[in-house]
Design a protein around this motif. Structure first.
Motif, PDB file in Angstrom:
ATOM      1  N   LEU A 197       0.696  -1.476   0.166  1.00  0.00           N
ATOM      2  CA  LEU A 197       0.283  -0.366  -0.305  1.00  0.00           C
ATOM      3  C   LEU A 197       0.379   1.253  -0.353  1.00  0.00           C
ATOM      4  O   LEU A 197       0.228   2.041  -0.985  1.00  0.00           O
ATOM      5  CB  LEU A 197      -0.613  -0.368   0.660  1.00  0.00           C
ATOM      6  CG  LEU A 197      -1.876   1.845   1.163  1.00  0.00           C
ATOM      7  CD1 LEU A 197      -2.689   1.778   0.388  1.00  0.00           C
ATOM      8  CD2 LEU A 197      -2.919   1.392   2.598  1.00  0.00           C
ATOM      9  N   ILE A 247      -6.740   6.784   4.174  1.00  0.00           N
ATOM     10  CA  ILE A 247      -7.166   5.096   4.434  1.00  0.00           C
ATOM     11  C   ILE A 247      -7.816   5.202   5.785  1.00  0.00           C
ATOM     12  O   ILE A 247      -6.817   5.268   7.185  1.00  0.00           O
ATOM     13  CB  ILE A 247      -5.373   4.668   4.731  1.00  0.00           C
ATOM     14  CG1 ILE A 247      -5.386   4.672   2.918  1.00  0.00           C
ATOM     15  CG2 ILE A 247      -5.795   2.903   4.423  1.00  0.00           C
ATOM     16  CD1 ILE A 247      -4.089   6.091   3.194  1.00  0.00           C
ATOM     17  N   LEU A 285      -8.775   1.912   8.471  1.00  0.00           N
ATOM     18  CA  LEU A 285      -8.395   0.590   9.134  1.00  0.00           C
ATOM     19  C   LEU A 285      -9.673   0.434   9.504  1.00  0.00           C
ATOM     20  O   LEU A 285     -10.004   0.840  11.064  1.00  0.00           O
ATOM     21  CB  LEU A 285      -7.088   0.710   9.136  1.00  0.00           C
ATOM     22  CG  LEU A 285      -6.371   1.013   8.705  1.00  0.00           C
ATOM     23  CD1 LEU A 285      -5.045   1.208   9.362  1.00  0.00           C
ATOM     24  CD2 LEU A 285      -5.822   0.457   7.400  1.00  0.00           C
ATOM     25  N   LEU A 308      -9.970  -0.181   4.055  1.00  0.00           N
ATOM     26  CA  LEU A 308      -9.194  -1.713   4.405  1.00  0.00           C
ATOM     27  C   LEU A 308     -10.221  -2.417   5.791  1.00  0.00           C
ATOM     28  O   LEU A 308     -10.651  -0.973   6.566  1.00  0.00           O
ATOM     29  CB  LEU A 308      -8.084  -1.701   4.543  1.00  0.00           C
ATOM     30  CG  LEU A 308      -6.915  -1.116   3.652  1.00  0.00           C
ATOM     31  CD1 LEU A 308      -5.439  -0.220   4.582  1.00  0.00           C
ATOM     32  CD2 LEU A 308      -6.049  -2.528   2.906  1.00  0.00           C
ATOM     33  N   SER A 363      -9.676  -4.618   0.686  1.00  0.00           N
ATOM     34  CA  SER A 363      -9.049  -3.690   0.059  1.00  0.00           C
ATOM     35  C   SER A 363      -9.934  -3.358  -0.745  1.00  0.00           C
ATOM     36  O   SER A 363     -10.110  -4.158  -1.382  1.00  0.00           O
ATOM     37  CB  SER A 363      -7.285  -3.687   0.362  1.00  0.00           C
ATOM     38  OG  SER A 363      -6.975  -2.185  -0.962  1.00  0.00           O
ATOM     39  N   LEU A 403      -3.896  -4.399  -4.027  1.00  0.00           N
ATOM     40  CA  LEU A 403      -2.413  -4.562  -3.066  1.00  0.00           C
ATOM     41  C   LEU A 403      -1.405  -5.486  -3.571  1.00  0.00           C
ATOM     42  O   LEU A 403      -0.232  -5.416  -3.288  1.00  0.00           O
ATOM     43  CB  LEU A 403      -2.569  -4.850  -1.875  1.00  0.00           C
ATOM     44  CG  LEU A 403      -3.854  -3.700  -1.082  1.00  0.00           C
ATOM     45  CD1 LEU A 403      -4.172  -3.784   0.551  1.00  0.00           C
ATOM     46  CD2 LEU A 403      -2.756  -2.472  -0.825  1.00  0.00           C
TER      47      LEU A 403
END
Ligand code: ADP
Ligand code: MG
Length: 148
Positions: free
Chosen positions: A19, A29, A31, A127, A143, A147
């Motif tokens: 990534l 991003i 998570l 993600l 994701s 990736l």
């Protein structure tokens, strides 16, 4: 969605390094996934991929860790963990809006649900991390970007 299975922390770190290669300034991003699913481990891979040598720990109490970068096209990696956050206000108080989506910054946010209001108008790479059904070191990682 792109789905990956990792069988060890090292494999999750390697995925994070992938990534890192895709990141440019302004990226956000998120998570998601329960405690211990591997979010911070993945973060370690991203940091390694960006040439960060300082230890990566979850900012569970500090809320936000700032990692300056000298060798990338952006100057700051922000690591947020909202696990102990009551509302996004606390994060705004410590300055998240100076960084979120800014062209010189990449923001990575563990537990994004609590700051959904801040992310509403933003484009986000998502993600999600989950333990597999076997109680071993296997994790399923989904994701929104490829990736590998
Ligand atoms: P989170 O940030 O999601 O709470 P952490 O990354 O802090 O989770 O912790 C994940 C834990 O699970 C670590 O102790 C790590 O060593 C362990 N682990 C075992 N297998 C894996 C795997 N395949 N990927 C990531 N972590 C794993
Ligand atoms: Mg964590």
């Amino acid at each position: 969605m792109h789905t990956y299975t990792t069988r060890s922390p090292e494999e999750t770190i390697a995925l994070g390094e992938h990534l890192a290669k895709l990141l440019t300034g302004g990226h956000i991003i998120t998570l998601e996934g329960q405690l211990g699913a591997g979010k911070t481990t993945f973060m370690k891979g991203v940091a390694t991929g960006l040439g960060i040598h300082s230890p990566i720990t979850s900012p569970t109490f500090t809320l936000m860790n700032t990692h300056p970068l000298t060798n990338q096209s952006f100057s700051t990696l922000i690591h947020v963990d909202t696990y102990r956050l009551e509302s996004s206000e606390d994060l705004v108080d410590i300055g998240i809006t100076d960084y979120l989506g800014m062209p010189d910054t990449v923001c990575m946010i563990e537990w994004p649900d609590k700051v959904a209001d801040l992310l509403a108008e933003k484009e986000v790479i998502t993600l999600s991390f989950a333990h597999s059904r076997e109680a071993d070191g296997t994790r399923i990682i989904e994701s929104s970007v490829k990736l590998d």
